[in-house]
Design an enzyme around this catalytic site. Structure first.
Site, short mmCIF file in Angstrom:
data_model
loop_
_atom_site.label_atom_id
_atom_site.label_comp_id
_atom_site.label_asym_id
_atom_site.label_seq_id
_atom_site.Cartn_x
_atom_site.Cartn_y
_atom_site.Cartn_z
N ASN A 72 0.83 -1.21 0.00
CA ASN A 72 0.00 0.00 0.00
C ASN A 72 0.87 1.26 0.00
OD1 ASN A 72 -2.17 -1.72 0.15
ND2 ASN A 72 -2.45 -1.48 2.36
N ASN A 172 0.04 -1.60 -6.87
CA ASN A 172 -0.27 -2.57 -5.84
C ASN A 172 -1.76 -2.55 -5.51
OD1 ASN A 172 0.47 -4.33 -3.41
ND2 ASN A 172 -0.58 -2.62 -2.40
N GLU A 173 -2.40 -3.72 -5.51
CA GLU A 173 -3.79 -3.89 -5.06
C GLU A 173 -4.68 -2.72 -5.49
OE1 GLU A 173 -3.86 -4.88 -0.84
OE2 GLU A 173 -3.07 -6.89 -1.27
N GLU A 292 1.93 -11.69 -2.51
CA GLU A 292 1.67 -11.49 -1.07
C GLU A 292 0.90 -12.71 -0.58
OE1 GLU A 292 0.20 -7.79 0.53
OE2 GLU A 292 1.07 -6.66 -1.12
N GLN A 349 5.58 -10.56 5.23
CA GLN A 349 6.73 -9.96 4.61
C GLN A 349 7.97 -10.65 5.17
OE1 GLN A 349 6.37 -5.63 4.59
NE2 GLN A 349 4.26 -5.73 3.88
O1 AHR Z 1 1.52 -6.80 3.43
C1 AHR Z 1 0.72 -5.87 4.08
C2 AHR Z 1 -0.26 -5.18 3.15
O2 AHR Z 1 -1.21 -6.11 2.72
C3 AHR Z 1 0.30 -4.61 1.88
O3 AHR Z 1 0.79 -3.33 2.03
C4 AHR Z 1 -0.89 -4.60 0.98
O4 AHR Z 1 -0.53 -4.75 -0.38
C5 AHR Z 1 -1.77 -5.73 1.48
O5 AHR Z 1 -3.07 -5.33 1.64
#
Ligand code: AHR
Length: 501
Positions: A72, A172-173, A292, A349
């Site tokens: 994010n 991203n997303e 992810e 992560q």
């Molecule tokens: O990994 C944590 C968050 O999860 C990331 O920033 C986002 O891409 C997802 O919603």
């Protein structure tokens, strides 16, 4: 004892494991960067401020690729803030996670860290607040040798050689309303195509990942995938897929069954990619980047108490249990079973933020429970995935039916003359007698059987007790007279059986 079995044949291959399936992710979020990979006044810090204790643990995972800088975060990020003289870098309000971003670490330092960690970067560009222009500039800054404005700027920052970053995420997303600059599928498909097109004009050797859905529960899934690919099929190479699971209801049989949903999710995304390929009469297969994935739920409540606008607060610091490690093992097996199409993946992560590695600021670094299945898969799971013909007793959970107690996959490395079997026994009360029929290999010799198990499903590793949950060697795998391997898989266990063939 309950019995399960698997037949594998060296000629029946699902696909070669792309080592990038064992990737990870570092976002400017919580203590992933500051207090995680970097802490300039830590006793183990090197000349650039990178923690040597963390680097050691990262190296133990043999991580081939690390996604950066978000997540994010990237959707509000100006990459230019993080390059050039430190004292000129701005402090910014970071809106995705409501923190202050000091920009002590940026693109160039991250590339330096990747070299130290024996890994490579997977860079994301900001398609939230920015677009085509900043994306192509960043590729020029990173990959163009010299003789142009942005490449010369990199050289002036002390990096004569291009960084040669090969893999790029287009935002991203972008389907998520929480995303800065959230877009409809049409808006996103257009900008991804246009940004990707000129990024490849700058460097035709790069590969591009378009955003798929943020998770399988999104109302726009899988129409999002179809609409985005319809607009960007010619330009992109991979489609992303994200998924986190949790045990909020403390229903462990159902929690452990969630990778069955992941199998289905992967299958649907592949089908959608293939549908667009057929529609376009295209030659190119779009592969999946599962960039992810993990368990994420322990920290949800505690994060609501954090003060906004601080630097590196302890966000998303899930402390993982033994049962979490089992689901992580199942998720790895799910991706391996589709090694033909899942070419990249990033456990989200790497350090502190929903991560296999935890640290204390100024203190120690240790392995969470989930470190182990991830490490075993990465270190031992390289080669060709063999079609797993598995028979296992099954159960029904609150959300899933016909869940096999034994989740398993086998990988053959011709180079090492080795077959490695990963297996999770989801049964919480009983061990499982597991038989592996190696057929065409004409038997083999058991090298080792590693087991991760614990009496307490909720056991964790902490700074005080970092080794409460850790693998051990089991002596129970054996060769039968018919040349089959048998092993007892303990209740609620993760197993690695290595066989010389
Ligand atoms: O990994 C944590 C968050 O999860 C990331 O920033 C986002 O891409 C997802 O919603």
């Amino acid at each position: 004892m309950n019995k399960a079995s698997m037949i594998v044949d060296k000629d029946f291959v699902v696909g070669k494991v792309d080592e990038r399936i064992y990737g990870s992710f570092i976002e400017h979020l919580g203590r992933a960067v500051y207090g995680g990979i970097y802490e300039s006044n830590h006793p183990t810090a090197d000349e650039q401020g990178f923690r040597a204790d963390v680097l050691e643990l990262v190296k133990g995972l043999q991580v081939p690729i690390v996604r950066y800088p978000g997540g994010n975060f990237v959707s509000g990020y100006n990459w230019e803030d993080g390059v050039g003289p430190l004292n000129e870098r701005p402090r910014r309000l970071e809106l995705a996670w409501r923190t202050i971003e000091p920009n002590w670490i940026g693109f160039n330092e991250f590339i330096d860290w990747c070299k130290k960690a024996n890994t490579e970067a997977m860079m994301a560009v900001n398609l939230g607040t920015r677009g085509v222009d900043e994306a192509r500039n960043l590729v020029e800054y990173s990959n163009h040798p010299s003789g142009s404005y942005w490449s010369d700027l990199r050289v002036s920052h002390g990096y004569k050689d291009p960084h040669a970053v090969k893999t790029w995420c287009l935002g991203n997303e972008m389907d998520g309303p929480w995303q800065i600059g959230h877009k409809t599928a049409t808006e996103y498909g257009r900008i991804a195509n246009e940004a990707g097109k000129v990024m490849k004009w700058v460097d035709p050797t790069i590969e591009l990942v378009a955003c798929g859905s943020s998770n399988r529960g999104m109302a726009t899934f899988p129409e999002w995938e179809a609409a985005v690919l319809d607009l960007a099929y010619e330009t992109v190479d991979y489609l992303s897929i994200h998924q986190y699971y949790g045990n909020q209801k403390n229903d462990t049989p159902n929690f452990l069954a969630q990778s069955v949903g992941m199998d289905d999710y992967i299958h649907t995304v592949i089908s959608t990619c293939d549908y667009i390929q057929a529609k376009k009469r295209g030659k190119k297969k779009i592969h999946l980047s599962f960039d992810e994935w993990n368990v994420w739920f322990h920290s949800h409540e505690q994060d609501k108490q954090l003060e906004p606008w601080t630097i590196a607060p302890p966000q998303l610091e899930d402390i993982y249990t033994h049962e979490d490690a089992l689901l992580v093992g199942c998720m790895l097996i799910s991706m391996l079973k589709r090694a033909d199409r899942v070419k990249m993946a990033c456990i989200a992560q790497l350090v502190n933020v929903i991560a296999p590695i935890m640290t204390e600021n100024g203190g120690s670094a240790w392995k969470q429970t989930i470190y182990y299945p991830y490490m075993h898969a990465s270190v031992f799971g390289r080669g060709e995935v063999l079609v797993p013909l598995v028979k296992s007793p099954k159960y029904d959970s609150s959300e899933f039916t016909d869940v096999p107690y034994v989740e398993t996959v086998a990988i053959h490395s011709e180079e090492k003359s080795e077959v490695v079997v990963f297996a999770v026994n989801r049964h919480l009360e009983e061990a499982m007698l597991f038989e592996i029929d190696l057929r065409s290999f004409g038997g083999g010799r058991i090298m080792e059987h590693i087991v991760l198990e614990h009496e307490d499903l909720k056991a964790t590793n902490t700074a005080e007790m970092p080794n409460r949950v850790q693998p051990h060697s089991s002596g129970n795998a054996a060769m039968t007279q018919e040349g089959k391997i048998t092993a007892s898989l303990g209740k609620a266990s993760w197993n690695v059986i290595r066989i010389k063939v």
